[in-house]
Design an enzyme around this catalytic site. Structure first.
Site, PDB file in Angstrom:
ATOM      1  N   LYS A  72       9.810  -5.377  14.731  1.00 26.86           N
ATOM      2  CA  LYS A  72       9.978  -4.060  14.125  1.00 26.86           C
ATOM      3  C   LYS A  72      10.949  -3.201  14.942  1.00 26.86           C
ATOM      4  CE  LYS A  72       8.174  -2.404  11.019  1.00 26.86           C
ATOM      5  NZ  LYS A  72       8.657  -2.291   9.602  1.00 26.86           N
ATOM      6  N   TYR A 116       5.096  -8.817  16.369  1.00 31.48           N
ATOM      7  CA  TYR A 116       5.265  -7.802  15.330  1.00 31.48           C
ATOM      8  C   TYR A 116       6.032  -6.603  15.873  1.00 31.48           C
ATOM      9  CZ  TYR A 116       3.960  -4.009  12.131  1.00 31.48           C
ATOM     10  OH  TYR A 116       3.987  -2.934  11.281  1.00 31.48           O
ATOM     11  N   ASP A 124      14.305 -10.247  -2.102  1.00 31.82           N
ATOM     12  CA  ASP A 124      14.079 -10.830  -0.784  1.00 31.82           C
ATOM     13  C   ASP A 124      15.029 -10.140   0.185  1.00 31.82           C
ATOM     14  OD1 ASP A 124      13.832 -12.335   1.497  1.00 31.82           O
ATOM     15  OD2 ASP A 124      14.463 -14.237   0.589  1.00 31.82           O
ATOM     16  N   VAL A 125      14.490  -9.248   1.014  1.00 34.88           N
ATOM     17  CA  VAL A 125      15.360  -8.464   1.899  1.00 34.88           C
ATOM     18  C   VAL A 125      16.025  -9.312   2.973  1.00 34.88           C
ATOM     19  CG1 VAL A 125      14.104  -6.303   1.508  1.00 34.88           C
ATOM     20  CG2 VAL A 125      13.449  -7.792   3.432  1.00 34.88           C
ATOM     21  N   ALA A 149       7.892  -5.468   4.797  1.00 35.24           N
ATOM     22  CA  ALA A 149       7.644  -5.851   6.191  1.00 35.24           C
ATOM     23  C   ALA A 149       6.634  -6.984   6.237  1.00 35.24           C
ATOM     24  CB  ALA A 149       7.113  -4.666   7.004  1.00 35.24           C
ATOM     25  N   MET A 174       0.818  -1.210   0.000  1.00 37.23           N
ATOM     26  CA  MET A 174       0.000   0.000   0.000  1.00 37.23           C
ATOM     27  C   MET A 174       0.857   1.267   0.000  1.00 37.23           C
ATOM     28  SD  MET A 174      -3.148   1.006   2.545  1.00 37.23           S
ATOM     29  CE  MET A 174      -2.185   0.650   4.023  1.00 37.23           C
ATOM     30  N   LEU A 175       1.839   1.341   0.896  1.00 39.53           N
ATOM     31  CA  LEU A 175       2.698   2.518   0.937  1.00 39.53           C
ATOM     32  C   LEU A 175       3.680   2.511  -0.223  1.00 39.53           C
ATOM     33  CD1 LEU A 175       3.820   5.065   2.223  1.00 39.53           C
ATOM     34  CD2 LEU A 175       5.222   3.614   3.727  1.00 39.53           C
ATOM     35  N   THR A 222       3.561  -7.551   8.081  1.00 41.16           N
ATOM     36  CA  THR A 222       2.640  -6.726   8.861  1.00 41.16           C
ATOM     37  C   THR A 222       1.430  -7.508   9.373  1.00 41.16           C
ATOM     38  OG1 THR A 222       1.513  -6.022   6.838  1.00 41.16           O
ATOM     39  CG2 THR A 222       3.310  -4.626   7.636  1.00 41.16           C
TER      40      THR A 222
END
Length: 297
Positions: A138, A134, A42-43, A66, A17-18, A68
């Protein structure tokens, strides 16, 4: 300072979305953008991250990648850690090597979440006390990025995001309002609805000023989920009384939701930038934006 047109950008999580909102804004500005979704990068793979930054040569890396899924993270914290903590670490190391400025997107879930009568917004330097997998992962990602690339990393904590792409609470309420449906919505959890359009613009500001450190990138003001839903109904011409208030104790979920996700914004003065605008004004513009709510039509 660099203008977005002069800057080469690499965006991870570009299909989210962002990520989609940011890439659209960058393309409008004439910037050179390498947009990488999960399939393209792939981070969690440090070699792949290093190769991507070497190939693209970005001035700015924005990490929107992320995990999420808050409830799923409770049962698979290891996977969440690989994406939310190891990913930012790899990006920061590669950024430090190549000289790229890293803008890492984080979350209000790094805080405990208090109670509905908490009353005091969390400042940027408040002690994080995450209550969920989560939030823990983060927070680990924030710390890893700032440790690996302290002179070139900005952490932007946000929350209650909505936008024209993907799924969000606001999008669901837009659909419900259009169908004339009733909605039972909790009224004892408070936060700051934040439009991806506003956050994307602020990311450009951060790159221009080369801001570093931690910032709270949420809209100003505060509202409950119930109050937000009523405002969506009002703005779309539906009857707000169709939104009924309930207590969150009626909802049972694996991960506890914060009762208080209101953040303060003093840190922006450090970068010479104002806080984001108030959530009501942003919501009104978002709902009236010509792009429409394609995901919910």
């Amino acid at each position: 300072m660099l203008s977005s047109r002069q800057t080469r950008w690499l965006v991870t999580g570009a299909a989210g979305m962002l990520g989609r909102a940011l890439c659209e804004r960058l393309e409008e500005s004439g910037a050179e953008v390498t947009a990488l979704d999960r399939a393209a990068l792939d981070v969690t793979d440090p070699r792949a991250v290093d190769e991507a930054l070497t190939a693209a040569g970005p001035d700015v890396v924005v990490n929107c990648a992320a995990m999420t899924a808050v409830d799923a993270a409770e049962s698979d914290e290891a996977s969440a850690h690989r994406i939310n903590a190891d990913g930012p670490r790899h990006l920061a190391r590669a950024g430090a090597r190549t000289g790229a400025h890293l803008v890492h997107i984080s979350t209000d879930y790094v805080f405990e979440g208090g109670t509905a009568d908490h009353a005091t917004p969390y400042p940027e330097d408040a002690e994080p006390r995450p209550r969920t997998a989560y939030g823990r992962t983060k927070l680990a990602g924030e710390r890893a990025a700032l440790t690996e690339h302290p002179s070139g990393t900005a952490v932007l904590r946000t929350g209650w995001l909505y936008g024209h792409h993907g799924h969000s609470f606001v999008g669901t309420m837009v659909r419900f309002a259009g169908e004339g449906r009733t909605a039972d919505v909790v009224d004892d959890q408070f936060g700051q609805p934040t439009w991806t359009g506003d956050l994307a613009e602020r990311i450009l500001d951060v790159a221009r000023t080369h801001a570093t450190g931690i910032y709270h990138a949420t809209s100003t003001g505060q509202v409950s989920w119930h109050g937000l839903a009523r405002e969506v109904y009002r703005l779309t011409g539906a009857d707000p009384s169709l939104v009924r208030a309930i207590d969150s104790s009626r909802l049972t979920r694996p991960a506890p939701r914060p009762h208080w996700s209101v953040l303060s914004h003093e840190g922006w003065a450090r970068a010479g930038l104002p806080p984001l605008r108030d959530w009501q004004t942003a919501l009104a513009q978002a709902l009236g934006d010509g792009n429409g709510w394609k995901a919910y039509s």
